[in-house]
Write an enzyme that holds these catalytic residues in place. Structure first.
Site, PDB file in Angstrom:
ATOM      1  N   ASP A  88       0.171 -27.463 152.022  1.00 36.01           N
ATOM      2  CA  ASP A  88       1.212 -27.384 150.952  1.00 36.01           C
ATOM      3  C   ASP A  88       0.679 -27.692 149.507  1.00 36.01           C
ATOM      4  O   ASP A  88       0.539 -29.003 149.134  1.00 36.01           O
ATOM      5  CB  ASP A  88       2.255 -28.300 151.372  1.00 36.01           C
ATOM      6  N   GLU A 140      -8.289 -37.794 147.253  1.00 34.28           N
ATOM      7  CA  GLU A 140      -7.427 -37.164 148.432  1.00 34.28           C
ATOM      8  C   GLU A 140      -8.233 -35.539 148.694  1.00 34.28           C
ATOM      9  O   GLU A 140      -8.571 -35.211 149.551  1.00 34.28           O
ATOM     10  CB  GLU A 140      -6.162 -36.827 147.917  1.00 34.28           C
TER      11      GLU A 140
END
Length: 544
Positions: free
Chosen positions: A296, A486
């Protein structure tokens, strides 16, 4: 203590914790929720849904209804009086100058570990019985597929205690909710994430010496949850996550039980639906399904014309129209695992049943997703009846799950080397956009699946190349900034500088669970790599 006794003890501990509010914040607070998120009381939409109420939620809602029409009503002040912001503890731990990368990751595990009794009562947290590792940054809860890639790092750091605890936590979630939610929050209950529980059980049995057959009930329950609605479907129809294709075979798609805006991204979704000119519920379902995918967001989920014409906009999103190759590879692994464990447990009938499910799924993937001319697996658009055209790193999942045949692995190795391999590691897609799951970003999870998959099929040189390039990328940012993040913007040409990734709905997060896990596992597997010698805030960096 036996595995079964340990799990019963864990369930008893979980039941002693404050009961979670299984109504989501939107359901519980209704028009108050809409007002808070619509007015952007907090800069990050996730902040409010993670708040802890300071009194009974129904009393808060009643107070809002009684007060909000007053001329001097202050929504922000009302929220401050009735809710406590539950910001995650800082996880942007920055190592001291000179600290080696391996030591930094080992020091981070306690920083990212959470205890179940720390959850505030009445909030949106879902209780689990044991300690667990969170990704970091704004993500202060346990996430499904993130956790597998964290676990492989825990093994390398000799933290098998946490590995065991987390596997038991996932079994508890399946026992409690019938599936593994996207994350341990009530607003995630309508969806899951890429189903990697079978991989977790396999890892735990290999490392922790647990009995994998003890988890057969949860593995079967997870499979039943993903397949719900598949029986009796006519060709060309879909129900929830099951899709029956024209030849009668059944494959799976991502889905969400709800068709409202994601509560943790409410204003973003409302804006996307408004701009799309489409039926809002349809757009919300596609957005939520993409969140279940873990990707996403990405041009992978857009109408094909928009991948080139409007790659930075989600208005054409069509996730539920797409049968994803990675999801079906993971479910193949789940089916083969159930078959193998059932045979070990002496249940030959169930073993044969799930061997049949796996064989049928493999045949369908080969028919609808394998492109021999391009030497790669592609997603399939079941509504249009055609393969998708954009090559993505999801193509390596059939290798990771053991679904591909050796000639396909050979062809895929050549395709990946030519079209997805960058100087900084494995590219996520061939499409460049401002979506975070697109080029130029690279993700730890995809690197690991590719390296593991190619290694399983004997393509050790390619696996080693991906590993070495990824380690160099992580090391370059660590040398300069003293942290892991991340995602990373992969160098596309040699002379570029590696940086943290960009794009997406929120700022780049430090921490970071699965980056730490994959990097720690790779450092263990590649003891001669120069990343071992890199240090935080290096005066003379070794990596670009």
């Amino acid at each position: 203590m036996s595995q079964g006794h340990s799990r019963r003890h864990a369930a008893a501990r979980a039941s002693a914790c404050p009961a979670p509010d299984t109504l989501t914040p939107a359901d519980r607070y209704q028009e108050l929720f809409t007002a808070v998120q619509g007015a952007r009381v907090f800069p990050d939409s996730k902040t409010f849904v993670d708040c802890a109420p300071l009194q009974d939620p129904q009393e808060i809602l009643s107070a809002y209804r009684a007060q909000n029409k007053a001329d001097d009503f202050d929504l922000k002040a009302f929220v401050d009086r009735h809710f406590e912001v539950q910001l995650p503890p800082p996880s942007d731990y920055v190592s001291v100058p000179g600290q080696p990368l391996c030591a930094h990751i080992d020091d981070l595990w306690p920083v990212l570990t959470r205890q179940p009794l720390e959850h505030p009562p009445g909030g949106s947290s879902l209780q689990v019985p044991h300690a667990y590792v969170v990704p970091g940054g704004r993500f202060g809860e346990m996430y499904y597929w993130d956790s597998y890639f964290t676990m492989i790092g825990l093994v390398a750091s000799a933290r098998t205690d946490l590995l065991h605890d987390m596997v038991v936590n996932f079994a508890h979630l399946i026992d409690t909710y019938g599936h593994v939610p996207n994350g341990t929050r009530t607003y995630y209950l309508g969806r899951s994430q890429p189903p990697l529980f079978a991989f977790m059980v396999e890892l735990s049995e290999r490392i922790d010496k647990c009995s994998a057959t003890d988890f057969l009930p949860q593995l079967r329950q997870e499979h039943a949850w993903w397949m719900r609605g598949g029986d009796g479907l006519a060709p060309g129809r879909a129900d929830r996550r099951a899709v029956r294709l024209p030849d009668g075979s059944v494959l799976n798609r991502y889905w969400d039980e709800r068709d409202q805006p994601r509560e943790e991204a409410w204003l973003e979704d409302v804006t996307t639906a408004r701009l799309s000119g489409r039926e809002p519920a349809e757009v919300y379902r596609h957005l939520r399904a993409a969140a279940e995918s873990g990707w996403d967001f990405s041009t992978r989920w857009l109408a094909e014309h928009a991948q080139h014409d409007a790659p930075d906009s989600l208005v054409s999103i069509c996730t539920t129209d797409i049968v994803p190759v990675d999801l079906n590879a993971f479910l193949f692994k789940l089916e083969t695992t159930i078959a193998d464990l059932s045979r070990q447990a002496g249940d030959a009938g169930t073993a044969r049943e799930f061997e049949g499910h796996a064989a049928a799924r493999k045949a369908a993937v080969m028919t609808w997703m394998w492109d021999a001319a391009q030497g790669a697996f592609f997603d399939h658009d079941w509504r249009l009846g055609q393969r998708r055209s954009c090559l993505t790193a999801a193509c390596i999942a059939p290798l990771f799950a053991g679904l591909a045949d050796p000639p396909q692995a050979d062809a895929l190795a050549a395709t990946v080397q030519q079209r997805l391999l960058a100087p900084g590691g494995l590219s996520t897609t061939e499409c460049t956009s401002d979506q975070q799951w697109d080029q130029p970003n690279g993700w730890a999870s995809l690197q690991w699946m590719a390296m593991s998959g190619f290694h399983q099929y004997g393509h050790d040189d390619l696996a080693r190349t991906i590993a070495h390039r990824w380690l160099a990328t992580v090391a370059a940012v660590y040398e300069r900034e003293g942290k892991l993040v991340e995602k990373y913007a992969l160098r596309q040409v040699e002379h570029q500088v590696s940086t943290g990734g960009g794009g997406g709905e929120y700022p780049l997060q430090d921490g970071f669970g699965w980056t730490n896990g994959v990097t720690r596992a790779l450092l263990h597997a590649h003891p001669q790599h120069t990343a071992h010698a890199c240090v935080a805030h290096a005066a003379e960096p070794m990596h670009r």
